[in-house]
Enzyme design. Structure first.
Site, short mmCIF file in Angstrom:
data_model
loop_
_atom_site.label_atom_id
_atom_site.label_comp_id
_atom_site.label_asym_id
_atom_site.label_seq_id
_atom_site.Cartn_x
_atom_site.Cartn_y
_atom_site.Cartn_z
N GLU A 1 26.54 55.23 -8.38
CA GLU A 1 26.46 54.89 -9.81
C GLU A 1 27.30 53.66 -10.12
O GLU A 1 26.89 52.81 -10.92
CB GLU A 1 26.93 56.07 -10.65
N ASP B 1 26.28 55.45 -14.76
CA ASP B 1 25.64 56.69 -15.19
C ASP B 1 24.57 56.41 -16.24
O ASP B 1 23.47 56.97 -16.19
CB ASP B 1 26.70 57.65 -15.75
#
Length: 241
Positions: free
Chosen positions: A126, A55
């Protein structure tokens, strides 16, 4: 000590080559294997921690690319574009382009949750970025292929008014940060003259995030969402880096 390759090494190499990387690249294959393991498969050995790293990685990679390629944009637009690029919808779209679902280890019960497919793809994507970053502790395994994905997406966001949907961007932001959806309240409706004028407020729980006006209720809601996005979301995005 030689670290053994994961049992599905060949599949991982195929995916890496789809990304445009060589299978001889300095990749930590065990991390990549974890990045493609859903929590329903293993409560401990799964992609959740790598997703946490990824992230941050995608946000920084996108920020670097925007600064390098679109330096003329104001910071507010940087934040707005980045928010759309790192949304689950966009990341899942990129993941689908690479056929990521084929490589994700996931239980049948999770697969039957069609509503969760977008989140699964975005999370695993991610996690892959997290695994690649931790393999070298730089962007050498990421930017060479990710940049080419970003270029058309940024062009879409900047040129297609339908993509500049601040209601959707605000909704994705509030879901990501608060697990809640904003609500809209019509506060003024003047249809006695042309053009009509409507005013709405957008609220999150007990807080008014912004107000906007337009010739229709939908337009007023978009205007309110845009105010909220730039007044509330963008400063927090900037603070997070």
């Amino acid at each position: 000590m030689v670290i053994p390759y994961p049992p599905r090494q060949k599949d991982l190499e195929t995916l890496v080559q789809k990304l445009g990387l060589s299978k001889t690249a300095p990749i930590n294959w065990n991390l990549l294997n974890l990045a493609l393991t859903h929590p329903t498969v293993s409560p401990t050995a799964n992609y959740e921690q790598l997703e946490f790293v990824g992230d941050a990685v995608i946000r920084l990679a996108v920020a670097e690319f925007l600064l390098e390629s679109y330096s003329e944009l104001p910071v507010g637009e940087f934040a707005a574009v980045r928010s759309m690029l790192v949304s689950d919808r966009t990341l899942a779209r990129i993941a689908a382009d690479y056929g990521l679902a084929r490589y994700l280890l996931v239980t049948n019960s999770a697969l039957n949750d069609k509503l969760g497919e977008e989140s699964r793809l975005a999370e695993s994507f991610e996690a892959i970025l997290g695994a690649l970053y931790l393999s070298t502790h730089d962007f050498s395994l990421i930017r060479p292929w990710l940049d080419f994905q970003l270029i058309p997406l940024i062009d879409e966001i900047r040129t297609d008014p339908a993509r500049q949907n601040y209601k959707a961007a605000l909704q994705e932001w509030t879901q990501a940060h608060y697990k809640l959806l904003p609500t809209y309240r019509l506060t003024e409706s003047d249809t006695s003259a042309l053009p009509h004028r409507f005013t709405t407020e957008v609220w999150l729980q007990d807080q008014c995030l912004g107000q906007g006006s337009g010739r229709s209720i939908k337009a007023a809601e978009q205007a309110a969402a845009q105010v909220a996005f730039f007044v509330v979301c963008v400063p927090q995005e900037r603070d997070r880096g």
